[in-house]
Design a protein around this motif. Sequence first.
Motif, PDB file in Angstrom:
ATOM      1  N   ASP A 122       1.114  -1.133  -0.077  1.00 53.76           N
ATOM      2  CA  ASP A 122      -0.394  -0.029  -0.132  1.00 53.76           C
ATOM      3  C   ASP A 122       1.185   1.474  -0.074  1.00 53.76           C
ATOM      4  O   ASP A 122       1.252   1.672   0.447  1.00 53.76           O
ATOM      5  CB  ASP A 122      -0.945  -0.154   1.552  1.00 53.76           C
ATOM      6  CG  ASP A 122      -1.800   0.954   0.725  1.00 53.76           C
ATOM      7  OD1 ASP A 122      -1.622   2.053   0.823  1.00 53.76           O
ATOM      8  OD2 ASP A 122      -2.530   1.299   2.572  1.00 53.76           O
ATOM      9  N   ARG A 123       1.115   2.274  -1.073  1.00 55.38           N
ATOM     10  CA  ARG A 123       1.948   2.999  -0.909  1.00 55.38           C
ATOM     11  C   ARG A 123       1.288   4.481  -0.689  1.00 55.38           C
ATOM     12  O   ARG A 123       2.414   4.781  -0.420  1.00 55.38           O
ATOM     13  CB  ARG A 123       2.334   3.180  -2.925  1.00 55.38           C
ATOM     14  CG  ARG A 123       2.741   2.004  -4.002  1.00 55.38           C
ATOM     15  CD  ARG A 123       4.024   1.889  -3.361  1.00 55.38           C
ATOM     16  NE  ARG A 123       5.424   2.958  -3.613  1.00 55.38           N
ATOM     17  CZ  ARG A 123       6.290   3.167  -3.490  1.00 55.38           C
ATOM     18  NH1 ARG A 123       6.692   1.840  -2.673  1.00 55.38           N
ATOM     19  NH2 ARG A 123       7.430   3.656  -3.434  1.00 55.38           N
ATOM     20  N   ARG A 124       0.322   4.129  -0.167  1.00 53.09           N
ATOM     21  CA  ARG A 124      -0.097   5.650   0.632  1.00 53.09           C
ATOM     22  C   ARG A 124       0.140   5.141   2.218  1.00 53.09           C
ATOM     23  O   ARG A 124      -0.151   6.659   2.499  1.00 53.09           O
ATOM     24  CB  ARG A 124      -1.510   5.734   0.581  1.00 53.09           C
ATOM     25  CG  ARG A 124      -1.959   5.410  -1.192  1.00 53.09           C
ATOM     26  CD  ARG A 124      -3.747   5.975  -0.726  1.00 53.09           C
ATOM     27  NE  ARG A 124      -4.056   4.017  -0.473  1.00 53.09           N
ATOM     28  CZ  ARG A 124      -4.793   3.516  -0.080  1.00 53.09           C
ATOM     29  NH1 ARG A 124      -6.457   3.753  -0.371  1.00 53.09           N
ATOM     30  NH2 ARG A 124      -5.399   2.005   0.064  1.00 53.09           N
ATOM     31  N   GLN A 125       0.318   3.947   2.116  1.00 53.39           N
ATOM     32  CA  GLN A 125       1.510   4.442   3.531  1.00 53.39           C
ATOM     33  C   GLN A 125       2.564   4.250   4.396  1.00 53.39           C
ATOM     34  O   GLN A 125       3.438   3.870   3.520  1.00 53.39           O
ATOM     35  CB  GLN A 125       0.988   2.438   4.164  1.00 53.39           C
ATOM     36  CG  GLN A 125       1.236   2.267   5.725  1.00 53.39           C
ATOM     37  CD  GLN A 125       0.026   2.653   6.657  1.00 53.39           C
ATOM     38  OE1 GLN A 125       0.244   4.349   7.461  1.00 53.39           O
ATOM     39  NE2 GLN A 125      -0.818   2.301   6.894  1.00 53.39           N
ATOM     40  N   VAL A 126       3.365   5.217   4.830  1.00 52.76           N
ATOM     41  CA  VAL A 126       4.091   5.433   5.419  1.00 52.76           C
ATOM     42  C   VAL A 126       4.297   5.602   5.948  1.00 52.76           C
ATOM     43  O   VAL A 126       3.546   5.870   7.342  1.00 52.76           O
ATOM     44  CB  VAL A 126       4.687   7.453   4.969  1.00 52.76           C
ATOM     45  CG1 VAL A 126       6.304   7.650   4.890  1.00 52.76           C
ATOM     46  CG2 VAL A 126       4.390   7.463   3.554  1.00 52.76           C
ATOM     47  N   TYR A 127       5.870   4.412   6.700  1.00 53.67           N
ATOM     48  CA  TYR A 127       6.436   4.374   7.892  1.00 53.67           C
ATOM     49  C   TYR A 127       7.820   4.641   8.230  1.00 53.67           C
ATOM     50  O   TYR A 127       8.194   5.139   7.011  1.00 53.67           O
ATOM     51  CB  TYR A 127       6.552   2.754   7.787  1.00 53.67           C
ATOM     52  CG  TYR A 127       5.592   2.078   7.358  1.00 53.67           C
ATOM     53  CD1 TYR A 127       5.033   1.867   8.544  1.00 53.67           C
ATOM     54  CD2 TYR A 127       5.275   0.640   6.681  1.00 53.67           C
ATOM     55  CE1 TYR A 127       4.065   0.825   8.488  1.00 53.67           C
ATOM     56  CE2 TYR A 127       3.838  -0.317   6.631  1.00 53.67           C
ATOM     57  CZ  TYR A 127       3.646   0.504   7.550  1.00 53.67           C
ATOM     58  OH  TYR A 127       2.356  -0.400   6.579  1.00 53.67           O
TER      59      TYR A 127
END
Length: 159
Positions: free
Chosen positions: A98-103
């Motif tokens: 999910d490229r929208r999720q940033v860690y």
Amino acid sequence: MNYYLEVGVLSKDVEHYINRYLDAYLLVTKRINAQIRDSIASELTNDQYLILRLINGQELCTSTYLAESSAVGKSSITAIINRLVEAGMIERNRDEQDRRQVYLSMTDYGRTAFDAAEKQVQEVVSPYLLYFDEKDIEKFIMMFEQLGQLMQETGGKNS
């Protein structure tokens, strides 16, 4: 629920305890924060240290988690994150599924700065602990953790 809190009236005892708590809390946090700020001033602000500490405790850390954990708005967290990224202390990593999720994770430089700050914080706080028995320290911390847990469960509201 406590009857006095339910009807919006505090008993004299409850009011007295709240005032004592606030007086002690404000004195302790003001002084400890100033001492911590002075000891880690060359590398990090207190807020940056807190954010690195939260990132350190999470395998997959998001800005939403940081905002909720530190009880500040996302815009404030974004500003702190941006400064830490610019300083080379943390990096943003996109989730592959999910490229929208940033860690967020610490870089090697961030880890070194965090570890040094942790040591300095321990040097600031540990001398105060010498004045107390271990059982009193454990009891105080357990009660403070219980208060924190209660606040997390209720969303910081007295429900």
